[in-house]
Design a protein around this motif. Sequence first.
Motif, PDB file in Angstrom:
ATOM      1  N   LYS A  44       0.862  -1.172   0.000  1.00  3.39           N
ATOM      2  CA  LYS A  44       0.000   0.000   0.000  1.00  3.39           C
ATOM      3  C   LYS A  44       0.898   1.222   0.000  1.00  3.39           C
ATOM      4  O   LYS A  44       1.902   1.261   0.691  1.00  3.39           O
ATOM      5  CB  LYS A  44      -0.868   0.028   1.258  1.00  3.39           C
ATOM      6  CG  LYS A  44      -1.868  -1.086   1.343  1.00  3.39           C
ATOM      7  CD  LYS A  44      -2.661  -0.978   2.618  1.00  3.39           C
ATOM      8  CE  LYS A  44      -3.608  -2.133   2.774  1.00  3.39           C
ATOM      9  NZ  LYS A  44      -4.370  -2.062   4.014  1.00  3.39           N
ATOM     10  N   THR A  48      -4.030   5.449   0.690  1.00  8.33           N
ATOM     11  CA  THR A  48      -4.836   4.522  -0.112  1.00  8.33           C
ATOM     12  C   THR A  48      -6.310   4.736   0.195  1.00  8.33           C
ATOM     13  O   THR A  48      -6.681   5.051   1.330  1.00  8.33           O
ATOM     14  CB  THR A  48      -4.485   3.059   0.181  1.00  8.33           C
ATOM     15  OG1 THR A  48      -4.647   2.810   1.574  1.00  8.33           O
ATOM     16  CG2 THR A  48      -3.070   2.735  -0.223  1.00  8.33           C
ATOM     17  N   GLY A  50     -10.448   3.333  -0.008  1.00 10.61           N
ATOM     18  CA  GLY A  50     -11.150   2.085   0.273  1.00 10.61           C
ATOM     19  C   GLY A  50     -11.192   1.164  -0.934  1.00 10.61           C
ATOM     20  O   GLY A  50     -11.088  -0.056  -0.811  1.00 10.61           O
ATOM     21  N   ASN A  53      -7.784  -0.425  -1.270  1.00  6.53           N
ATOM     22  CA  ASN A  53      -7.633  -1.433  -0.216  1.00  6.53           C
ATOM     23  C   ASN A  53      -8.391  -2.705  -0.561  1.00  6.53           C
ATOM     24  O   ASN A  53      -7.886  -3.817  -0.350  1.00  6.53           O
ATOM     25  CB  ASN A  53      -8.118  -0.890   1.130  1.00  6.53           C
ATOM     26  CG  ASN A  53      -7.165   0.119   1.716  1.00  6.53           C
ATOM     27  OD1 ASN A  53      -5.992   0.134   1.383  1.00  6.53           O
ATOM     28  ND2 ASN A  53      -7.678   0.971   2.575  1.00  6.53           N
ATOM     29  N   ASP A  54      -9.601  -2.567  -1.099  1.00  2.00           N
ATOM     30  CA  ASP A  54     -10.391  -3.740  -1.478  1.00  2.00           C
ATOM     31  C   ASP A  54      -9.727  -4.526  -2.613  1.00  2.00           C
ATOM     32  O   ASP A  54      -9.683  -5.754  -2.587  1.00  2.00           O
ATOM     33  CB  ASP A  54     -11.806  -3.328  -1.897  1.00  2.00           C
ATOM     34  CG  ASP A  54     -12.629  -2.818  -0.725  1.00  2.00           C
ATOM     35  OD1 ASP A  54     -12.259  -3.105   0.444  1.00  2.00           O
ATOM     36  OD2 ASP A  54     -13.646  -2.130  -0.974  1.00  2.00           O
ATOM     37  N   THR A  57      -6.667  -6.316  -1.217  1.00  2.00           N
ATOM     38  CA  THR A  57      -7.087  -7.445  -0.378  1.00  2.00           C
ATOM     39  C   THR A  57      -7.576  -8.611  -1.233  1.00  2.00           C
ATOM     40  O   THR A  57      -7.248  -9.769  -0.949  1.00  2.00           O
ATOM     41  CB  THR A  57      -8.204  -7.003   0.592  1.00  2.00           C
ATOM     42  OG1 THR A  57      -7.745  -5.881   1.334  1.00  2.00           O
ATOM     43  CG2 THR A  57      -8.573  -8.118   1.541  1.00  2.00           C
ATOM     44  N   ASN A  71       1.115  -4.860   5.653  1.00  2.00           N
ATOM     45  CA  ASN A  71      -0.050  -4.264   6.286  1.00  2.00           C
ATOM     46  C   ASN A  71       0.060  -2.758   6.484  1.00  2.00           C
ATOM     47  O   ASN A  71      -0.933  -2.052   6.453  1.00  2.00           O
ATOM     48  CB  ASN A  71      -0.317  -4.943   7.630  1.00  2.00           C
ATOM     49  CG  ASN A  71      -0.733  -6.378   7.455  1.00  2.00           C
ATOM     50  OD1 ASN A  71      -1.387  -6.720   6.486  1.00  2.00           O
ATOM     51  ND2 ASN A  71      -0.337  -7.232   8.375  1.00  2.00           N
ATOM     52  N   ASN A  73       1.151   1.204   5.684  1.00  2.00           N
ATOM     53  CA  ASN A  73       1.348   2.042   4.511  1.00  2.00           C
ATOM     54  C   ASN A  73       2.834   2.315   4.365  1.00  2.00           C
ATOM     55  O   ASN A  73       3.511   2.658   5.328  1.00  2.00           O
ATOM     56  CB  ASN A  73       0.584   3.355   4.656  1.00  2.00           C
ATOM     57  CG  ASN A  73      -0.914   3.150   4.557  1.00  2.00           C
ATOM     58  OD1 ASN A  73      -1.365   2.051   4.275  1.00  2.00           O
ATOM     59  ND2 ASN A  73      -1.676   4.188   4.787  1.00  2.00           N
ATOM     60  N   SER A 108      -7.154   6.391  -7.017  1.00  2.00           N
ATOM     61  CA  SER A 108      -7.286   4.933  -7.017  1.00  2.00           C
ATOM     62  C   SER A 108      -6.398   4.256  -8.059  1.00  2.00           C
ATOM     63  O   SER A 108      -6.870   3.665  -9.022  1.00  2.00           O
ATOM     64  CB  SER A 108      -8.738   4.525  -7.225  1.00  2.00           C
ATOM     65  OG  SER A 108      -9.533   5.063  -6.204  1.00  2.00           O
ATOM     66  N   SER A 110      -3.576   1.353  -9.009  1.00  2.00           N
ATOM     67  CA  SER A 110      -2.923   0.112  -8.611  1.00  2.00           C
ATOM     68  C   SER A 110      -2.245  -0.458  -9.852  1.00  2.00           C
ATOM     69  O   SER A 110      -2.700  -0.259 -10.969  1.00  2.00           O
ATOM     70  CB  SER A 110      -3.913  -0.897  -8.020  1.00  2.00           C
ATOM     71  OG  SER A 110      -4.852  -1.261  -8.988  1.00  2.00           O
TER      72      SER A 110
END
Length: 121
Positions: A44, A48, A50, A53-54, A57, A71, A73, A108, A110
């Motif tokens: 991360k 970040t 939500g 993060n989803d 995960t 886990n 940041n 957002s 990634s």
Amino acid sequence: MTATMTNSEIAKKVNPPKTRKGKKILESREALIVENDKKTIILKGANTSGVVNDVLTDLFKIRRHNGVMMNQNNAILPFEDSAPLCEMMKKKDASLFVFGSHNKKEASQSGVWEDFRWKDA
């Protein structure tokens, strides 16, 4: 009849190791009959959302057996300085990494990357 030689045999004839340590290093770099699975580091960024993060995960749940989820940041920026990232990948024996971040201009983000540079060093 000419016998074919593997890359490791050619390397040993061209530059034979002079010490036991050198021989061990060359043997560790040889190709394996059955290669190890590619491990994935999931990072991360400093900020970040939500959604990110989803996504991270879910990717970790898919790669659970061959993945490492960081886990906290991390203040690692893979495009500016890749040295800490390469050290982390070498420590965890990983060749894939996923980086997720979020900021005002680029919301957002990634990305998934593959890196083999550290294995040559």
